[in-house]
Design a protein around this motif. Structure first.
Motif, PDB file in Angstrom:
ATOM      1  N   GLY A  31       0.797  -1.231   0.000  1.00  0.00           N
ATOM      2  CA  GLY A  31       0.000   0.000   0.000  1.00  0.00           C
ATOM      3  C   GLY A  31       0.829   1.280   0.000  1.00  0.00           C
ATOM      4  O   GLY A  31       0.280   2.373   0.051  1.00  0.00           O
ATOM      5  N   ILE A  98      16.071   1.770   0.326  1.00  0.00           N
ATOM      6  CA  ILE A  98      14.746   2.222  -0.138  1.00  0.00           C
ATOM      7  C   ILE A  98      14.024   2.976   0.981  1.00  0.00           C
ATOM      8  O   ILE A  98      13.903   2.481   2.105  1.00  0.00           O
ATOM      9  CB  ILE A  98      13.879   1.022  -0.583  1.00  0.00           C
ATOM     10  CG1 ILE A  98      14.478   0.356  -1.836  1.00  0.00           C
ATOM     11  CG2 ILE A  98      12.436   1.457  -0.851  1.00  0.00           C
ATOM     12  CD1 ILE A  98      13.709  -0.846  -2.341  1.00  0.00           C
ATOM     13  N   THR A 108       6.583  -4.103  -0.530  1.00  0.00           N
ATOM     14  CA  THR A 108       6.918  -5.453  -0.988  1.00  0.00           C
ATOM     15  C   THR A 108       7.680  -5.404  -2.308  1.00  0.00           C
ATOM     16  O   THR A 108       7.528  -4.455  -3.089  1.00  0.00           O
ATOM     17  CB  THR A 108       5.639  -6.280  -1.212  1.00  0.00           C
ATOM     18  OG1 THR A 108       4.927  -5.722  -2.332  1.00  0.00           O
ATOM     19  CG2 THR A 108       4.740  -6.297   0.022  1.00  0.00           C
ATOM     20  N   ASN A 115       4.638  -1.849  -9.995  1.00  0.00           N
ATOM     21  CA  ASN A 115       4.363  -0.423 -10.144  1.00  0.00           C
ATOM     22  C   ASN A 115       5.185   0.192 -11.281  1.00  0.00           C
ATOM     23  O   ASN A 115       4.785   1.160 -11.891  1.00  0.00           O
ATOM     24  CB  ASN A 115       4.668   0.278  -8.818  1.00  0.00           C
ATOM     25  CG  ASN A 115       3.957   1.584  -8.687  1.00  0.00           C
ATOM     26  OD1 ASN A 115       2.785   1.685  -9.032  1.00  0.00           O
ATOM     27  ND2 ASN A 115       4.654   2.593  -8.226  1.00  0.00           N
ATOM     28  N   LEU A 160       1.370 -11.166  -9.858  1.00  0.00           N
ATOM     29  CA  LEU A 160       2.774 -11.583  -9.693  1.00  0.00           C
ATOM     30  C   LEU A 160       2.872 -12.441  -8.429  1.00  0.00           C
ATOM     31  O   LEU A 160       2.355 -12.058  -7.369  1.00  0.00           O
ATOM     32  CB  LEU A 160       3.670 -10.343  -9.560  1.00  0.00           C
ATOM     33  CG  LEU A 160       5.168 -10.612  -9.473  1.00  0.00           C
ATOM     34  CD1 LEU A 160       5.720 -11.142 -10.801  1.00  0.00           C
ATOM     35  CD2 LEU A 160       5.941  -9.354  -9.083  1.00  0.00           C
TER      36      LEU A 160
HETATM   37  C1  LIG Z   1       7.926   8.053   1.440  1.00  0.00           C
HETATM   38  C2  LIG Z   1       8.215   7.013   0.402  1.00  0.00           C
HETATM   39  C3  LIG Z   1       9.523   6.814  -0.016  1.00  0.00           C
HETATM   40  C4  LIG Z   1       9.820   5.848  -0.968  1.00  0.00           C
HETATM   41  N1  LIG Z   1      11.107   5.693  -1.364  1.00  0.00           N
HETATM   42  C5  LIG Z   1      11.412   4.761  -2.292  1.00  0.00           C
HETATM   43  C6  LIG Z   1      12.769   4.539  -2.704  1.00  0.00           C
HETATM   44  O1  LIG Z   1      13.725   5.129  -2.212  1.00  0.00           O
HETATM   45  N2  LIG Z   1      12.986   3.600  -3.671  1.00  0.00           N
HETATM   46  C7  LIG Z   1      11.969   2.856  -4.216  1.00  0.00           C
HETATM   47  O2  LIG Z   1      12.233   2.018  -5.061  1.00  0.00           O
HETATM   48  N3  LIG Z   1      10.696   3.026  -3.824  1.00  0.00           N
HETATM   49  C8  LIG Z   1      10.384   3.946  -2.889  1.00  0.00           C
HETATM   50  N4  LIG Z   1       9.078   4.094  -2.468  1.00  0.00           N
HETATM   51  C9  LIG Z   1       8.010   3.242  -3.073  1.00  0.00           C
HETATM   52  C10 LIG Z   1       7.925   1.936  -2.290  1.00  0.00           C
HETATM   53  O3  LIG Z   1       9.022   1.148  -2.643  1.00  0.00           O
HETATM   54  C11 LIG Z   1       6.616   1.181  -2.552  1.00  0.00           C
HETATM   55  O4  LIG Z   1       6.495   0.287  -1.482  1.00  0.00           O
HETATM   56  C12 LIG Z   1       6.507   0.368  -3.810  1.00  0.00           C
HETATM   57  O5  LIG Z   1       6.603   1.175  -4.926  1.00  0.00           O
HETATM   58  C13 LIG Z   1       5.172  -0.323  -3.900  1.00  0.00           C
HETATM   59  O6  LIG Z   1       5.166  -1.475  -3.115  1.00  0.00           O
HETATM   60  P1  LIG Z   1       3.901  -1.849  -2.255  1.00  0.00           P
HETATM   61  O7  LIG Z   1       4.101  -3.232  -1.781  1.00  0.00           O
HETATM   62  O8  LIG Z   1       3.640  -0.806  -1.233  1.00  0.00           O
HETATM   63  O9  LIG Z   1       2.743  -1.898  -3.380  1.00  0.00           O
HETATM   64  P2  LIG Z   1       1.288  -1.243  -3.435  1.00  0.00           P
HETATM   65  O10 LIG Z   1       1.350   0.220  -3.204  1.00  0.00           O
HETATM   66  O11 LIG Z   1       0.351  -2.023  -2.581  1.00  0.00           O
HETATM   67  O12 LIG Z   1       0.931  -1.553  -4.973  1.00  0.00           O
HETATM   68  C14 LIG Z   1       1.620  -0.878  -6.019  1.00  0.00           C
HETATM   69  C15 LIG Z   1       1.017  -1.320  -7.366  1.00  0.00           C
HETATM   70  O13 LIG Z   1       1.380  -2.673  -7.669  1.00  0.00           O
HETATM   71  C16 LIG Z   1       0.212  -3.498  -7.837  1.00  0.00           C
HETATM   72  N5  LIG Z   1       0.549  -4.791  -7.235  1.00  0.00           N
HETATM   73  C17 LIG Z   1       1.060  -4.975  -5.976  1.00  0.00           C
HETATM   74  N6  LIG Z   1       1.337  -6.279  -5.792  1.00  0.00           N
HETATM   75  C18 LIG Z   1       1.001  -6.937  -6.944  1.00  0.00           C
HETATM   76  C19 LIG Z   1       1.090  -8.294  -7.359  1.00  0.00           C
HETATM   77  N7  LIG Z   1       1.597  -9.256  -6.569  1.00  0.00           N
HETATM   78  N8  LIG Z   1       0.673  -8.602  -8.619  1.00  0.00           N
HETATM   79  C20 LIG Z   1       0.185  -7.648  -9.441  1.00  0.00           C
HETATM   80  N9  LIG Z   1       0.101  -6.340  -9.100  1.00  0.00           N
HETATM   81  C21 LIG Z   1       0.504  -5.980  -7.865  1.00  0.00           C
HETATM   82  C22 LIG Z   1      -0.912  -2.745  -7.136  1.00  0.00           C
HETATM   83  O14 LIG Z   1      -2.172  -3.059  -7.685  1.00  0.00           O
HETATM   84  C23 LIG Z   1      -0.512  -1.297  -7.391  1.00  0.00           C
HETATM   85  O15 LIG Z   1      -0.925  -0.910  -8.684  1.00  0.00           O
HETATM   86  C24 LIG Z   1       8.767   5.046  -1.514  1.00  0.00           C
HETATM   87  C25 LIG Z   1       7.441   5.222  -1.088  1.00  0.00           C
HETATM   88  C26 LIG Z   1       7.162   6.187  -0.117  1.00  0.00           C
HETATM   89  C27 LIG Z   1       5.742   6.337   0.351  1.00  0.00           C
END
Ligand SMILES: Cc1cc2nc3c(=O)[nH]c(=O)nc-3n(C[C@H](O)[C@H](O)[C@H](O)COP(=O)(O)OP(=O)(O)OC[C@H]3O[C@@H](n4cnc5c(N)ncnc54)[C@H](O)[C@@H]3O)c2cc1C
Length: 264
Positions: A31, A98, A108, A115, A160
């Motif tokens: 999320g 990250i 994750t 994304n 995925l």
């Molecule tokens: C303050 C902040 C700083 C950050 N800094 C960095 C950084 O330095 N480097 C970096 O790389 N990222 C950074 N991020 C992004 C972070 O890595 C996110 O966690 C990542 O982009 C998304 O992972 P999530 O698990 O939260 O996915 P979500 O937000 O839950 O989902 C992201 C997208 O992927 C889709 N999705 C998720 N899982 C699956 C699956 N298994 N199959 C198909 N679709 C799926 C969802 O539907 C959605 O569209 C940052 C985010 C924040 C808020």
């Protein structure tokens, strides 16, 4: 927040069925990207399908000679995994860089890869390590997975499930990070793999890409010095308030040399 349905399926089949029943639904993993997107009303899906309760989706294990990481493995889990640290230490080091502790506790590997954020770190590792991405339907080479800005090869209804990586002989990552978010202004992952030397660049263009001239030079001689005089074209690179395309082009060279050094 606006009103939406929330599903928490207990199996992959249930998740796939929920997606099929509601094509406008979104999967939610950590999320960390999706929730801010909803808050800002940049997306308003009719339903969210949470993958957190599906058993086995976060397992990190060795499958034959390959490191296999479940799509729901959280960053903190990857950082502390003895198996990741043993087989692909550069990946653990990349994940340590990250975001902040909250992001690393919730985010994750699957969410990041799906994304396809142009400034995300993990796509560079997946591409350089020649990873295989498995879904509920098929296997996709990292080379074919990242299609464009925030666009992957995933089809509607596809989930995925895991990422498989053949451990490289050596690998390293270096990024010039945004001081506020830690996203990559430019990040370069260099891997000496069974398929040859691979160099993947994130943050610089609309999607992660390979730097083939660096790969050829490093194949001749695995030494950061051989990259020094290879100019990177600024054509097609991102230009924004963080860095111009020309500045990013220079960073690609500097980060690649640091990544090679880190791998030695
Ligand atoms: C303050 C902040 C700083 C950050 N800094 C960095 C950084 O330095 N480097 C970096 O790389 N990222 C950074 N991020 C992004 C972070 O890595 C996110 O966690 C990542 O982009 C998304 O992972 P999530 O698990 O939260 O996915 P979500 O937000 O839950 O989902 C992201 C997208 O992927 C889709 N999705 C998720 N899982 C699956 C699956 N298994 N199959 C198909 N679709 C799926 C969802 O539907 C959605 O569209 C940052 C985010 C924040 C808020």
């Amino acid at each position: 927040m606006y009103t939406f349905e929330f599903h928490k399926p207990g199996s992959l089949d249930e998740a796939a069925a929920a997606l099929a029943a509601e094509p406008e639904a979104k999967l939610i993993a950590g999320g960390q990207t999706l929730v801010p997107t909803l808050r800002q009303r940049l997306a308003s899906p009719a339903a969210l399908i949470d993958l957190a309760a599906i058993p086995g989706l976060n397992i990190i294990e060795q499958r034959d000679a390959r490191l296999s990481i479940g799509a729901m493995a959280r960053y903190a889990q990857i950082i502390t995994s003895p198996l990741v640290r043993k087989l692909v230490p550069a990946l653990a080091q990349l994940v340590e860089g990250i975001g902040d502790p909250l992001v690393r506790n919730r985010g994750t590997i699957g969410g990041s890869l799906c994304n396809s954020d142009p400034a995300a770190d993990l796509p560079a590792a997946a591409l350089a390590l020649n990873a295989t991405l498995h879904t509920n339907r098929r296997s996709i080479a990292a080379e074919d997975f990242f299609v464009d800005l925030f666009e992957t090869a995933l089809q509607p209804g596809e989930i995925l499930t895991r990422i498989d990586i053949t451990p490289p002989r050596r690998a390293g990552y270096a990024k010039f990070r945004n001081p506020a978010s830690r996203y990559a202004v430019v990040g370069v992952f260099v891997a000496d793999t069974v398929d040859g030397i691979r160099v993947a660049v994130t943050g610089a263009g609309p999607k992660v890409f390979r730097q083939h001239d660096f790969e050829a030079a490093l194949t001749q001689q695995y030494d950061p010095a051989v990259l020094e005089d290879i100019a990177v074209s600024a054509d097609g690179l991102n230009s924004d308030l963080h860095a111009s395309a020309e500045y990013r082009a220079n960073l690609v060279n500097v980060m690649a040399r640091r990544a090679v050094n880190a791998s030695l």
